[in-house]
Design an enzyme around this catalytic site. Structure first.
Site, PDB file in Angstrom:
ATOM      1  N   TYR A 136       0.798  -1.227   0.000  1.00 21.99           N
ATOM      2  CA  TYR A 136       0.000   0.000   0.000  1.00 21.99           C
ATOM      3  C   TYR A 136       0.830   1.276   0.000  1.00 21.99           C
ATOM      4  O   TYR A 136       0.289   2.358   0.106  1.00 21.99           O
ATOM      5  CB  TYR A 136      -0.916   0.014   1.239  1.00 21.99           C
ATOM      6  N   LYS A 186       2.916 -14.831   3.857  1.00 24.21           N
ATOM      7  CA  LYS A 186       3.318 -15.715   2.756  1.00 24.21           C
ATOM      8  C   LYS A 186       4.840 -15.778   2.740  1.00 24.21           C
ATOM      9  O   LYS A 186       5.479 -15.532   1.713  1.00 24.21           O
ATOM     10  CB  LYS A 186       2.756 -15.185   1.425  1.00 24.21           C
ATOM     11  N   ASP A 219      -2.792 -18.386   3.064  1.00 25.43           N
ATOM     12  CA  ASP A 219      -3.767 -19.198   2.318  1.00 25.43           C
ATOM     13  C   ASP A 219      -4.349 -20.282   3.238  1.00 25.43           C
ATOM     14  O   ASP A 219      -5.558 -20.539   3.246  1.00 25.43           O
ATOM     15  CB  ASP A 219      -3.151 -19.790   1.030  1.00 25.43           C
ATOM     16  N   ASP A 243      -6.119  -6.994   5.089  1.00 28.73           N
ATOM     17  CA  ASP A 243      -7.286  -6.509   4.342  1.00 28.73           C
ATOM     18  C   ASP A 243      -8.151  -7.691   3.895  1.00 28.73           C
ATOM     19  O   ASP A 243      -9.360  -7.716   4.104  1.00 28.73           O
ATOM     20  CB  ASP A 243      -6.811  -5.711   3.118  1.00 28.73           C
ATOM     21  N   ASP A 247     -12.114  -9.238   5.561  1.00 30.56           N
ATOM     22  CA  ASP A 247     -13.410  -9.426   4.879  1.00 30.56           C
ATOM     23  C   ASP A 247     -13.883 -10.868   5.019  1.00 30.56           C
ATOM     24  O   ASP A 247     -15.077 -11.142   5.207  1.00 30.56           O
ATOM     25  CB  ASP A 247     -13.310  -9.076   3.382  1.00 30.56           C
TER      26      ASP A 247
HETATM   27  C1  IPM Z   1     -10.469  -1.323   3.492  1.00 31.32           C
HETATM   28  C2  IPM Z   1     -10.595  -1.073   2.001  1.00 31.32           C
HETATM   29  C3  IPM Z   1      -9.432  -0.227   1.492  1.00 31.32           C
HETATM   30  C4  IPM Z   1      -8.156  -0.994   1.768  1.00 31.32           C
HETATM   31  C5  IPM Z   1      -9.547   0.149   0.004  1.00 31.32           C
HETATM   32  C6  IPM Z   1     -10.771   0.979  -0.260  1.00 31.32           C
HETATM   33  C7  IPM Z   1      -8.331   0.860  -0.520  1.00 31.32           C
HETATM   34  O1  IPM Z   1     -10.701  -2.271   1.319  1.00 31.32           O
HETATM   35  O2  IPM Z   1     -10.494  -0.340   4.254  1.00 31.32           O
HETATM   36  O3  IPM Z   1     -10.391  -2.471   3.891  1.00 31.32           O
HETATM   37  O4  IPM Z   1      -7.753  -1.858   0.997  1.00 31.32           O
HETATM   38  O5  IPM Z   1      -7.560  -0.734   2.807  1.00 31.32           O
HETATM   39 MN    MN Z   2     -10.867  -3.998   2.627  1.00 31.68          MN
END
Ligand code: IPM
Ligand code: MN
Ligand code: NAD
Length: 347
Positions: A136, A186, A219, A243, A247
């Site tokens: 990032y 990884k 993974d 990240d 999710d």
């Molecule tokens: C998050 C989002 C961001 C990230 C995106 C929008 C750049 O997915 O806050 O998790 O990857 O950090």
């Molecule tokens: Mn995200």
């Protein structure tokens, strides 16, 4: 007095932040605290209108004049480069050096877990995502773009300082929770950057003999989170791994509509935001679940020493989920504002 900046952003961001502010006002009344606030007009609309993303003057004000920021989401189909989100969202995380991104993931109702026979006692983890480095950092670029010889490059960064400060936070958190920490990486493929994480972990672990520290390839971690979610307590990952795993973990407890986060660095303006994005597919329909934003507000109030208000908000959110007083993503029929009103009444 607590000074909060509201950055509602794009898409459903303003819808969920408006809902969270209703809850904030109710909590302030009930628990007897006051705050000052200011709404910031930053996002796709402003970018399309003026070309500005995060003007230096506004960044300096956020840095110097506020304790914290409550942020909605950034991302708009009319801005395919996502430049404004990079400048505002990633810009805040990086320029304020908010190295900890804490994403708690807790199941409150077995009904919301897509896994068989998993209840609330088996799914309670905290993802600790490094928030300033990895892929990032924006180092890289394109060479000969638009030709057959196009080359694209993004550089992954890991620094010893970045690993150490995040791991220290994660070990302290594990100590205060169930005493388990797993670093997900990884290192088998990305030997230098992720090898450094493993080295830092190995050096720090002896200072925390009460914490069981292990490693998993990311993974495999993704697979085990689905097959053995109860094994996870504190989960550490670099910016990219954290990240993705956050999710996945959110999906195990009801989805992004329920996933809050805090980006912090002691002494700096702290940033609280739902994990979800601007959800252009449901904007303006009343279907946006405000609970992730409201739970992010709960994290904010806990960090700024209003634990009773934070507890009350968390409990009201859990009761809303259990009573199905929720939006359609969680199986309810309420609107964004309807959920906010339910939480306010519950407080
Ligand atoms: C998050 C989002 C961001 C990230 C995106 C929008 C750049 O997915 O806050 O998790 O990857 O950090
Ligand atoms: Mn995200
Ligand atoms: P998203 O999180 O916006 O949406 C993914 C799916 O989840 C969609 O189907 C959406 O309707 C649903 N969803 C998300 N939040 C919800 C909520 N509160 N209530 C009910 N349903 C919800 O991810 P995406 O579609 O990949 O991205 C859309 C835009 O948001 C992109 O521009 C992306 O870059 C951006 N984004 C921003 C952030 C952020 O600002 N922190 C985070 C993630 C994505």
């Amino acid at each position: 007095m607590l000074k909060i900046a509201f950055l509602p952003g794009d898409g459903i961001g303003p819808e969920v932040i408006r809902a969270a502010v209703q809850v904030l006002d109710a909590a302030a009344g009930k628990f007897g605290f006051s705050y000052t606030s200011e709404w910031f007009d930053l996002g796709a609309e402003r970018y399309l209108r003026t070309g500005e993303t995060m003007p230096d003057k506004e960044f300096a004000r956020l840095r110097d004049e506020f304790d914290c920021i409550l942020l909605g989401a950034f991302g708009d189909p009319r801005v395919p480069t996502n430049i404004h989100a990079k400048d505002i969202l990633l810009g805040l995380r990086q320029r304020l050096d908010l190295y900890v991104n804490l994403r708690p993931v807790k199941l409150v109702d077995a009904r919301l877990c897509p896994l068989k026979d998993v209840g609330p006692s088996q799914l309670d983890m905290a993802i600790v995502r490094e928030n300033t480095e990895s892929l990032y950092v924006g180092i890289g670029g394109s060479f000969k773009p638009g030709t057959d010889d196009e080359v694209a490059q993004n550089v992954m960064i890991a620094t010893r300082k970045g690993c150490d400060r995040l791991l220290k936070y994660a070990f302290e958190l594990a100590r205060a929770r169930r005493g388990k920490l797993v670093l997900c990486d990884k290192a088998n493929a990305i030997e230098s950057a992720h090898g450094l994480w493993r080295k830092a972990l190995k050096d720090m672990a002896p200072h925390y003999p009460d914490v069981k520290a292990t490693t998993l390839y990311a993974d495999v971690a993704a697979m085990r989170m689905v097959t053995h979610p109860h094994e996870f307590d504190v989960v550490v990952g670099d910016n990219m791994i954290g990240d993705i795993l956050s999710d996945l973990a959110a999906a195990l407890v009801g989805g992004l509509g329920l996933a809050p986060s805090a980006s912090t660095h002691p002494g700096r303006t702290a940033l609280y935001e739902p994990v979800h994005g601007s959800a252009p597919d449901i904007v303006g329909t009343g279907k946006a679940n405000p609970l992730a934003a409201i739970l992010s507000l709960g994290m904010l109030l806990r960090d700024f020493d209003y634990p009773a208000a934070a507890d009350a908000i968390e409990e009201a959110c859990a009761r809303a989920v259990i009573a199905k007083a929720v939006t359609p993503d969680l199986g309810g029929t309420l609107t964004t504002d309807g959920v906010a009103a339910w939480i306010v009444a519950g407080l």
